[in-house]
Design an enzyme around this catalytic site. Structure first.
Site, short mmCIF file in Angstrom:
data_model
loop_
_atom_site.label_atom_id
_atom_site.label_comp_id
_atom_site.label_asym_id
_atom_site.label_seq_id
_atom_site.Cartn_x
_atom_site.Cartn_y
_atom_site.Cartn_z
N ASP A 62 -12.88 3.05 -1.04
CA ASP A 62 -12.07 3.35 0.14
C ASP A 62 -12.69 4.56 0.83
O ASP A 62 -13.12 5.51 0.18
CB ASP A 62 -10.64 3.65 -0.31
N HIS A 63 -12.72 4.51 2.12
CA HIS A 63 -13.27 5.59 2.95
C HIS A 63 -14.65 6.02 2.44
O HIS A 63 -15.15 5.51 1.44
CB HIS A 63 -12.32 6.79 3.00
N CYS B 87 -3.85 2.59 -4.48
CA CYS B 87 -4.77 3.40 -3.68
C CYS B 87 -4.87 4.79 -4.32
O CYS B 87 -3.95 5.60 -4.19
CB CYS B 87 -4.29 3.51 -2.24
N HIS C 11 -7.82 0.41 -4.07
CA HIS C 11 -8.65 1.22 -3.17
C HIS C 11 -9.08 2.43 -3.98
O HIS C 11 -8.22 3.19 -4.44
CB HIS C 11 -7.81 1.75 -2.00
N HIS D 164 0.86 -1.20 0.00
CA HIS D 164 0.00 0.00 0.00
C HIS D 164 0.89 1.25 0.00
O HIS D 164 1.89 1.29 0.72
CB HIS D 164 -0.88 -0.01 1.26
N TYR E 286 -14.60 4.79 7.70
CA TYR E 286 -15.31 3.57 7.32
C TYR E 286 -16.79 3.50 7.74
O TYR E 286 -17.24 2.48 8.23
CB TYR E 286 -14.54 2.34 7.82
C1 DNO Z 1 -6.59 3.33 5.35
C2 DNO Z 1 -6.09 2.10 4.76
C3 DNO Z 1 -4.75 1.68 5.33
C4 DNO Z 1 -4.33 0.34 4.78
C5 DNO Z 1 -2.99 -0.14 5.26
C6 DNO Z 1 -2.52 -1.32 4.47
O1 DNO Z 1 -7.76 3.58 5.32
O2 DNO Z 1 -6.05 2.15 3.39
O3 DNO Z 1 -4.85 1.61 6.71
O4 DNO Z 1 -5.25 -0.63 5.16
O5 DNO Z 1 -2.04 0.85 5.18
O6 DNO Z 1 -1.49 -1.96 5.14
#
Ligand code: DNO
Length: 420
Positions: free
Chosen positions: A360-361, A280, A307, A242, A379
């Site tokens: 994501d988020h 991401c 993500h 990531h 989340y």
């Molecule tokens: C945040 C996430 C990160 C991710 C880690 C992967 O929302 O994208 O916490 O899970 O960095 O190791």
């Protein structure tokens, strides 16, 4: 991985933090996403994940009609990042966990190599004009954290006199409770766990990085990869690192995965498809010099998970998390590039052509604003579902347009397309 039909969409995923997650599996099921991103957060960093525990979690997920597709994350112990401590045991444990995951049929593992903090924002409840709440990063507030809360030696050298003055001014607007809340916002956001970290813990963690610069951190990642990738390769697991969030140096710590050049360097450390990326869009898009579509086109073959979220950058260096389609990143271009990558893989005959993403988020909005349970920062269910629905619509729209171009009289379901 199942056989793919042409023009397949990306696989829809959703993150779940385990049995303590306030968002239950039954709600995730209702979103229509079926591929879970999950971790065994209860196992301390550095320990082996027993096969039995993996299977138990997998059974719970499957009983809800979902599938544990991606491990996010199998955390890398800080000793491996600093290169100090009982590395042999830690690497052995990591390799055993990979073997156990493979035994259970899980094929993709996300991890990160960010020193000390996993991800950082300066406000977890930033009000948007319509009343929803978002995540926000403000370099001035972060400067206030370093200068006034952490009192990091040398921090003042990394800011201009104007920034230092603005940070002082903002810090003085907070009362003691406000300062405490702000400090917790910055330091205690690790996925799926609450460690109750204090400033002293952070100081101790930072101390361990004395003398570790980019080159050393990269060498430590190389040591990790050379121990882990051969096992991943042997058991059929794809590792997905990531990126840094935010994608620039903080707290005087080294950063090794913020740009296209960094991805190239990390891939070169172990030149094997198992050494891949979790793309991401939220992390990468916080930097104006990252061209996300070009990054997917260049590194797509090693993107093992995605993500999808957006950030809205401002000229003053702040950014907040916008709607999934609404921000500085060209989400339509990103999704199109990922779909093209899938098509490319399929044409190549790769079995793992489908890329799994999760929204994501998400914004805290509607009923989530009034919930009495503590929502995991980033989340909430409704905001993420909104993001998922938008990306789902985008994928269908893009595929439909492609299809119409190819088969002008085509009107039915895209999945029903004949094989090319
Ligand atoms: C945040 C996430 C990160 C991710 C880690 C992967 O929302 O994208 O916490 O899970 O960095 O190791």
């Amino acid at each position: 991985m199942p056989e793919q039909s042409p023009h397949t969409l990306l696989e829809e995923g959703f993150r779940w933090f385990g049995p303590d997650d306030p968002v239950p599996l039954s709600h995730i099921r209702q979103t229509g996403a079926s591929a879970l991103f999950n971790s065994l957060h209860e196992i301390p960093y550095g320990e082996t994940w027993p096969l039995e525990a993996i299977r138990q979690r997998q059974a719970a997920i499957e009983a809800a009609g979902l599938s544990w597709r991606i491990v996010e994350s199998l955390p890398v112990h800080e000793d491996l990042k600093t290169g100090r401590g009982n590395l042999r045991t830690l690497l052995g444990n990591y390799r055993r966990s990979l073997r156990n995951l493979a035994e259970a049929g899980i094929r993709t593992v996300v991890y990160n190599f960010m020193p000390v903090l996993d991800w950082v924002r300066t406000d977890m409840s930033w009000p948007l004009p319509g009343g929803a709440r978002s995540l926000h990063f403000d370099p001035i507030r972060f400067a206030a954290f370093e200068l006034h809360a952490l009192k990091r030696p040398g921090a003042e050298d990394t800011y201009s006199p104007e920034q230092i003055e603005a940070a002082d001014r903002w810090w003085r607007t907070l009362d003691t409770k406000g300062q405490e809340r702000f400090i917790q916002t910055v330091i205690d956001v690790f996925p799926g766990v609450k460690w109750g970290l204090t400033l002293n813990h952070i100081r101790q963690m930072l101390d361990r990085y004395q003398g570790i610069h980019t080159a050393e951190l990269r060498a430590n990642l190389e040591r990790f990869l050379s121990a882990v990738i051969p096992v991943a390769e042997e058991v059929g697991i794809r590792m997905a690192i990531h990126p840094d969030d935010p994608p620039f140096p903080i707290l005087g710590l080294p950063r090794i995965l913020s740009t296209a050049a960094d991805i190239e360097a990390v891939f070169a450390l172990a030149d094997h498809p198992a050494n891949g990326l979790c793309f991401c869009s939220g992390s990468f898009s916080a930097r104006p010099d990252n061209d996300l579509v070009a990054m997917i086109e260049r590194f797509g073959s090693r993107i093992h998970a995605a993500h999808l979220r957006n950030t809205q950058r401002k000229d003053d260096g702040t950014f907040y998390e916008g709607g999934h389609l609404d921000g500085s990143a060209d989400m339509a271009g990103i999704v199109r590039a990922l779909l093209n990558e899938q098509d490319r893989r399929q044409a190549e005959g790769r079995r793992d052509c489908q890329i799994t993403f999760r929204p994501d988020h998400g914004h805290v909005m509607m009923d989530d604003l009034d919930k009495s349970v503590v929502i995991t920062p980033g989340y909430p269910s409704i905001g993420r579902m909104r993001g998922l629905a938008e990306i789902r619509g985008l994928m269908h729209g893009l595929r439909h347009t492609q299809t119409l171009r190819k088969y002008p009289s085509f009107t039915t379901e895209i999945h029903a397309l004949p094989r090319e």
